[in-house]
Structures are given as structure tokens and as C-alpha cells.
Design a protein around this motif. Structure first.
Motif, PDB file in Angstrom:
ATOM      1  N   ALA A   1      39.969  -4.232 -81.565  1.00  0.00           N
ATOM      2  CA  ALA A   1      41.252  -4.381 -82.258  1.00  0.00           C
ATOM      3  C   ALA A   1      42.144  -3.169 -82.036  1.00  0.00           C
ATOM      4  O   ALA A   1      41.672  -2.034 -81.963  1.00  0.00           O
ATOM      5  N   SER A   2      43.452  -3.429 -81.950  1.00  0.00           N
ATOM      6  CA  SER A   2      44.463  -2.379 -81.835  1.00  0.00           C
ATOM      7  C   SER A   2      45.490  -2.570 -82.940  1.00  0.00           C
ATOM      8  O   SER A   2      45.943  -3.695 -83.184  1.00  0.00           O
ATOM      9  N   LEU A   3      45.860  -1.471 -83.599  1.00  0.00           N
ATOM     10  CA  LEU A   3      46.860  -1.484 -84.654  1.00  0.00           C
ATOM     11  C   LEU A   3      47.711  -0.224 -84.532  1.00  0.00           C
ATOM     12  O   LEU A   3      47.260   0.787 -83.975  1.00  0.00           O
ATOM     13  N   ALA A   4      48.921  -0.272 -85.039  1.00  0.00           N
ATOM     14  CA  ALA A   4      49.750   0.931 -85.063  1.00  0.00           C
ATOM     15  C   ALA A   4      49.063   1.998 -85.906  1.00  0.00           C
ATOM     16  O   ALA A   4      48.492   1.701 -86.955  1.00  0.00           O
TER      17      ALA A   4
ATOM     18  N   GLU B   1      41.872 -14.199 -78.273  1.00  0.00           N
ATOM     19  CA  GLU B   1      42.908 -13.186 -78.440  1.00  0.00           C
ATOM     20  C   GLU B   1      43.721 -13.560 -79.669  1.00  0.00           C
ATOM     21  O   GLU B   1      44.247 -14.672 -79.758  1.00  0.00           O
ATOM     22  N   ARG B   2      43.806 -12.654 -80.619  1.00  0.00           N
ATOM     23  CA  ARG B   2      44.479 -12.956 -81.878  1.00  0.00           C
ATOM     24  C   ARG B   2      45.541 -11.912 -82.171  1.00  0.00           C
ATOM     25  O   ARG B   2      45.289 -10.709 -82.099  1.00  0.00           O
ATOM     26  N   THR B   3      46.724 -12.369 -82.509  1.00  0.00           N
ATOM     27  CA  THR B   3      47.771 -11.505 -83.037  1.00  0.00           C
ATOM     28  C   THR B   3      48.022 -11.933 -84.473  1.00  0.00           C
ATOM     29  O   THR B   3      48.196 -13.121 -84.749  1.00  0.00           O
ATOM     30  N   THR B   4      48.007 -10.964 -85.401  1.00  0.00           N
ATOM     31  CA  THR B   4      48.178 -11.283 -86.818  1.00  0.00           C
ATOM     32  C   THR B   4      49.477 -10.694 -87.334  1.00  0.00           C
ATOM     33  O   THR B   4      49.969  -9.676 -86.821  1.00  0.00           O
ATOM     34  N   TYR B   5      50.017 -11.338 -88.370  1.00  0.00           N
ATOM     35  CA  TYR B   5      51.357 -11.014 -88.847  1.00  0.00           C
ATOM     36  C   TYR B   5      51.359 -10.685 -90.342  1.00  0.00           C
ATOM     37  O   TYR B   5      50.626 -11.293 -91.131  1.00  0.00           O
ATOM     38  N   LEU B   6      52.224  -9.748 -90.715  1.00  0.00           N
ATOM     39  CA  LEU B   6      52.491  -9.438 -92.115  1.00  0.00           C
ATOM     40  C   LEU B   6      53.489 -10.460 -92.669  1.00  0.00           C
ATOM     41  O   LEU B   6      54.128 -11.191 -91.900  1.00  0.00           O
TER      42      LEU B   6
ATOM     43  N   GLU C   1      48.298  -6.556 -85.934  1.00  0.00           N
ATOM     44  CA  GLU C   1      46.986  -6.390 -85.283  1.00  0.00           C
ATOM     45  C   GLU C   1      46.927  -7.210 -83.996  1.00  0.00           C
ATOM     46  O   GLU C   1      47.398  -8.349 -83.951  1.00  0.00           O
ATOM     47  N   LEU C   2      46.353  -6.625 -82.965  1.00  0.00           N
ATOM     48  CA  LEU C   2      46.013  -7.332 -81.725  1.00  0.00           C
ATOM     49  C   LEU C   2      44.506  -7.195 -81.541  1.00  0.00           C
ATOM     50  O   LEU C   2      44.001  -6.080 -81.429  1.00  0.00           O
TER      51      LEU C   2
END
Length: 253
Positions: A159-162, A219-224, A231-232
Motif C-alpha cells: 500500500a502507498s499513502l501520502a 489494484e485498489r484505490t480508496t477514497y475519502l 490509498e493505492l
């Protein structure tokens, strides 16, 4: 009197049917595994011994074994031999709800654990910068884990996050989403892309299966709630352990 694995191969030699010999031998080996003559983690006789008992060539034995390795029934360990693969319970995973691995396993009464593969703050790749919407000079937090349930490795998550969302990846415990919940960054929706892939050597070793074994890449991209991507995640799931289920509804005309 109970049969031995050698008896199974002898019977196969005396009852040749139609079809290629390697497929007949494959069925005989699979029968020996399914009947419990050789259990998970136990070694099969050597290639030479199987060939002699079943009255086939070693090439035939090798081909039959290779097919069973690809199916996840057997596993080969260099320098040690061929073994019956560990059998893991299948997990049915819904594609309709956004939950963490830890939450999923808890609902099934399974003990979730993780082995850390990577955890830290880094310079982002171009892809991470674009997908996560990072500004100039911003860093990215990365965590990679081997996900384990009841002692069985089931998935690899990367996982990658800011870094502004997760400034200290070392504070993540068993659940990333629990940590994000604490800081008000838990995602509320996601887009997932699923593909069937064959495992490379490194990932196969982590998941305790043979290289080339079937797996699912998600592959998942999640949203606020604001619509920002938080999150990627790219995950690899064992093909012999996961069934992904989606509920579909007929759309009214």
C-alpha cells in the motif's frame, strides 16, 4: 489391508486406460493425496521410484508432477524433493464491502497476523504522485505485508499513502484501516481492478506455493468522503485460497 502409495502406483500400472500416461499417473498421484496416503507436508517417493513402481518413464513422472504443482496440490523444493502442499481453507471475500483483512478474518473466526516486508516514508514514484495527488516535495508512506490467517500465508499487500495521511508507518498495527480511522482518514469507497496472474518466484516463496501458481492481483484505490484518493494498494491473493463474490442486481428498464 490399507493400500500404500506404492500400491496405488502398481494398480495404475496394471490398469492402463485411455489417454496419455502422464494424465493417468497424475490421477493416481492425486488419488494418493486425496485419500490421505500422503498428507500435507509429506514427501512423495522419488521420481525414479515412482517411475519404477508405475512402470512409466521418468519424463512421464516429471510431467505429471509438474501439472500437480501448477494446480497447487504438490510443491517442489530444490534439493529436497516433492511434497504435498499445505491445504488452506478457502476464504469467500465479498467485493461489495470495504473492509480490512483483519476485520474479514475476525468475522470468520480466524486469527489474523502480518509479516512486515516494507514500512517507511520514501520519495514517491511518478505514478504515486499522480494517483495520490501529491504536491511538490511531498513524501509517500509505503507498507508491504504478508497477510496470514491461522498460520497460513494468504496474501501480499503493498500500500502507498501520502505521508501527510500516514506520517509514521511504524505506528500501524494489525489493521491499516483501524489506524486511518483514528486520524479521520478511513476510506468510504473504493475502485478495484482484478486480474489473474501467475506468481513469480519471490511472491510464490512468500505464499508457500510453487512459482507459476495461479493467483489474483487486485489494484485498489480508496477514497475519502471528500472524493480524495487516500490509498493505492496492490495485492496478490493465493488462487487456491480465495473466492471473490459480488452481488449483482437486475437494473430496472
Amino acid at each position: 489391508m490399507s493400500l500404500s502409495i506404492e500400491d496405488i502406483f502398481r494398480q495404475a500400472a496394471g490398469a492402463r486406460g485411455g489417454g496419455p500416461l502422464y494424465l493417468q499417473l497424475r490421477r493416481s498421484i492425486e488419488e494418493a493425496v486425496r485419500s490421505g496416503l500422503v498428507g500435507p507436508g509429506e514427501a512423495l517417493p522419488s521420481e525414479r521410484d515412482i517411475a519404477a513402481t508405475a512402470e512409466v518413464s521418468r519424463v512421464t513422472v516429471r510431467k505429471a508432477v509438474q501439472h500437480l504443482v501448477a494446480d497447487g496440490i504438490l510443491v517442489q523444493r530444490r534439493g529436497s524433493g516433492t511434497f504435498v502442499a499445505s491445504q488452506v481453507p478457502r476464504v469467500e471475500q465479498s467485493l461489495s464491502s470495504l473492509t480490512s483483512f483483519t476485520e474479514d478474518m475476525a468475522r470468520r473466526g480466524l486469527a489474523a497476523a502480518s509479516q512486515w516486508l516494507e514500512r517507511g516514508v520514501f520519495d514517491p514514484t511518478n505514478e504515486e504522485t499522480v494517483i495520490l495527488g501529491l504536491g511538490a516535495g511531498e513524501k509517500v508512506a509505503r507498507i508491504a505485508r504478508l497477510r496470514i490467517a491461522d498460520g497460513n500465508p494468504l496474501a501480499i499487500e503493498r500500500a502507498s499513502l501520502a505521508a501527510t495521511v500516514l506520517p509514521d508507518p511504524g505506528t500501524v498495527g494489525t489493521s491499516l484501516y483501524a489506524k486511518l480511522d483514528e486520524t479521520g482518514h478511513r476510506p468510504v469507497r473504493a475502485i478495484q481492478r482484478i486480474a489473474a496472474v501467475s506468481l513469480g518466484r519471490e511472491d510464490a516463496q512468500l505464499l508457500d506455493v510453487a512459482p507459476g501458481a495461479a493467483s489474483l492481483r487486485i489494484e485498489r484505490t480508496t477514497y475519502l468522503p471528500s472524493g480524495r484518493i487516500v490509498e493505492l494498494t496492490r495485492s496478490i491473493y493465493r488462487g487456491d485460497a480465495y473466492d471473490f463474490v459480488a452481488e449483482l442486481r437486475l437494473q430496472a428498464n
